[in-house]
Design an enzyme around this catalytic site. Structure first.
Site, PDB file in Angstrom:
ATOM      1  N   SER A 156      46.218 -11.708  -4.981  1.00 20.20           N
ATOM      2  CA  SER A 156      46.679 -11.718  -3.591  1.00 20.20           C
ATOM      3  C   SER A 156      47.359 -10.415  -3.233  1.00 20.20           C
ATOM      4  CB  SER A 156      47.652 -12.880  -3.376  1.00 20.20           C
ATOM      5  OG  SER A 156      48.223 -12.839  -2.091  1.00 20.20           O
ATOM      6  N   THR A 201       0.820  -1.215   0.000  1.00 23.99           N
ATOM      7  CA  THR A 201       0.000   0.000   0.000  1.00 23.99           C
ATOM      8  C   THR A 201       0.854   1.266   0.000  1.00 23.99           C
ATOM      9  OG1 THR A 201      -1.833  -1.106   1.116  1.00 23.99           O
ATOM     10  CG2 THR A 201      -1.743   1.295   1.289  1.00 23.99           C
TER      11      THR A 201
END
Length: 455
Positions: free
Chosen positions: A309, A93
Site C-alpha cells: 500500500s 502474407t
C-alpha cells in the site's frame, strides 16, 4: 535510401534488410505494439532453410544461392527486422514476405551485393515452391510444439513445489470451507494435495495434445493440392524440415483439410484454458486462506515480496496470485476469440489465421509467466499452524461425528441455543446426553473426520 518496385509501383526505402512488400504492410497495418512469439519467428526461418536445402538437393536452386540463404536463416539478429504487425490482414502474407525479403537481402549481402539488389530473389528463390498458406500455419504449429514442451516443464515445477508443501504441512489440521462457510475438518496437506492433482491432469493433457499438432501442411502450397510445387519436393519437404528443426512433425494425410481447418488450435487452446482454470482456482484459494491476516482466515502466511500500500504501513498483498488471475482471465478471452476465428474460416483457407496463431502463442507466454511466478511464490508460503488450530477450535463443524449418535435436528437446536459457541455447546451436549465433556470431545475424533482414522 534505395528505390524498389513491385507491380503496384515504386517506393523509396531506407537501406535495411526488409523491402517494398514489408513497407506497404507497415503502412496498411499500423503497429499495435504486439510482438511475435520468438519460437514462431525461429520456426519460420527454419522452414525457409529446409525449403532451400531441399530445392538445392533436387536441383531447383543453385549451390551458391542455397548456401547464402541457409547462412542467413541461421543468423538470429535478423529476427529484429521482422516488423510487420502480428495482426496484419492477408492470412499472414505480409509476414511471409517480410521474412522472404529479410533473408533475400542478407543472402544478397553475403554474396557481395547491395541491399535491394536481390541477387537472391525473395519470391523466386527464398519462397520457391511455397505459399504463405502452408508456411505460416506450419510455423505456428511448430511454435506451439516448442511452447508446449516449455509449458509442461513449468507445470511439473509448480506441481513439485506444491507437493513439497503437501509433505511439509500434511498433518496440520484446519477447517475446510464450503460456500465460504465452515465445513468439516481437513488436513492442510490434503489442500495442497488437491492442487497438485489438478496440475497433474493438466500436465498429462498438455503432453498428449502434442500428437495432434504435429500434422502439418507444408508442401500443400496455396490450398493444399500442391499447385506450384514439384511432386518430389512435396513428398520430401516435411522430412527435411524435421531434420533442420529437430521438431517432431509429420506430413498431413490430407493437405487440403490441414490447410483450411485449424481446429487443432481450438483443441490446444482449450487445454490452455483448462490450465488457466486450475491456476486461477489455486490463486484465489491462496488469497482467501491468507486473507486478514489478523481479522480474517489468515491460515497461510503470504510471502513479503513487496509493499502492499502507498498509504497503509506494513500492508502485504497477494500480488502474485492477483497477477496470475489477470493473465488467466486474458487466456479465457483469447479462447473465445480463437474459437470464433477458427469457426469463421471460409472455404479453402482461414483468413483469420494471424489472430488464431498469435493469440494461441500469447496465451502460452501468459501461462509460462504465471507458472514461473506462482512456483517462486508458493515456495515462500508458510502455514500459520496456530491460526489453523484457533479457527478449527471455534468451529461447530467439529460436532459432525455426533450426528449419527444424537441426531441432526437435536444437535442443530443445541448449537443454535448456545449461539454457536463451541465450548458451551459441548457442555450442553454432555448434559443432555448424560456424558462427561471429555467423552464428548473423545467422540469428536479429528483424525477420523479428516479421513485418516480407523473405520
Amino acid at each position: 535510401m534505395r528505390i524498389e518496385e513491385d507491380f503496384l509501383g515504386k517506393k523509396e526505402i531506407e537501406d535495411t534488410y526488409y523491402g517494398i512488400h514489408t513497407i506497404r504492410a507497415t503502412e496498411n497495418f499500423p503497429r499495435t505494439n504486439e510482438t511475435f512469439d520468438e519460437y514462431f519467428i525461429e520456426s519460420y526461418f527454419q522452414i525457409k532453410k529446409a525449403c532451400t536445402t531441399l530445392n538445392n538437393k533436387l536441383g531447383y536452386l543453385s549451390n551458391e544461392k542455397s548456401k547464402a540463404i541457409k547462412k542467413a536463416c541461421d543468423e538470429k539478429f535478423l529476427y529484429e527486422y521482422i516488423i510487420v504487425d502480428p495482426l496484419s490482414g492477408g492470412a499472414g502474407t505480409s509476414v511471409n514476405m517480410n521474412v522472404n525479403e529479410v533473408i533475400a537481402n542478407r543472402a544478397t549481402e553475403l554474396l557481395g551485393g547491395k541491399l535491394g539488389e536481390y541477387i537472391v530473389d525473395p519470391l523466386q528463390d527464398v519462397n520457391m515452391h511455397q505459399s504463405t498458406n502452408d508456411t505460416f500455419v506450419t510455423a505456428g504449429k511448430m511454435a506451439v510444439i516448442k511452447n508446449l514442451q516449455t509449458l509442461v516443464e513449468k507445470v511439473i515445477l509448480l506441481q513439485n513445489e506444491i507437493q513439497k508443501k503437501e509433505k511439509e504441512y500434511y498433518s496440520v489440521k484446519k477447517i475446510a470451507r464450503t460456500q465460504l462457510m465452515d465445513a468439516v475438518p481437513i488436513l492442510f496437506g490434503q489442500t495442497f494435495g488437491a492442487w497438485a492433482d489438478a496440475l497433474s491432469r493438466d500436465r498429462w493433457r498438455l503432453y498428449k495434445v502434442e500428437e495432434r499438432v504435429r500434422s502439418i501442411n507444408l508442401g500443400g502450397t496455396a490450398v493444399g493440392n500442391g499447385v506450384g510445387a514439384p511432386r518430389d519436393y512435396i513428398l520430401k519437404i516435411v522430412d527435411e524440415l524435421k531434420k533442420v528443426s529437430g521438431v517432431k512433425i509429420a506430413k498431413a494425410e490430407n493437405l487440403i483439410d490441414n490447410t483450411q481447418n485449424l481446429d487443432v488450435f481450438v483443441e490446444v487452446h482449450g487445454l490452455l484454458k483448462a490450465l488457466s482454470v486450475n491456476l486461477l482456482k489455486i490463486s484465489n484459494d491462496i488469497r482467501l486462506l491468507g486473507s486478514g491476516p489478523n481479522t480474517s482466515i489468515g491460515e497461510i502466511i503470504l510471502p513479503k515480496i513487496q509493499g502492499g500500500s502507498s498509504i497503509m504501513p506494513g500492508k502485504i498483498n497477494p500480488v502474485i496470485p492477483e497477477y496470475v488471475i489477470q493473465l488467466c482471465y486474458s487466456v479465457f478471452a483469447h479462447d473465445s476469440m480463437i474459437t470464433n476465428c477458427t469457426a469463421n474460416g471460409t472455404l479453402e483457407l482461414n483468413h483469420l489465421s494471424p489472430t488464431i496463431v498469435h493469440h494461441t502463442l500469447k496465451s502460452f507466454k501468459y501461462l509460462i509467466n504465471s507458472l514461473e511466478s506462482l512456483t517462486k511464490y508458493i515456495k515462500l508460503i508458510k502455514v500459520n499452524e496456530k491460526k489453523c488450530r484457533e479457527n478449527l477450535e471455534k468451529s461447530t463443524s467439529l460436532l459432525t461425528p455426533l450426528i449419527e449418535e444424537f441426531g441432526h435436528d437435536e444437535l442443530s437446536k443445541i448449537i443454535k441455543s448456545n449461539d454457536y459457541v463451541l465450548k458451551d455447546i459441548i457442555k450442553e451436549v454432555s448434559k443432555t446426553f448424560n456424558l462427561t465433556e471429555e467423552e464428548v470431545i473423545e467422540k469428536i475424533d479429528i483424525q477420523n473426520i479428516t479421513g485418516l482414522g480407523k473405520k
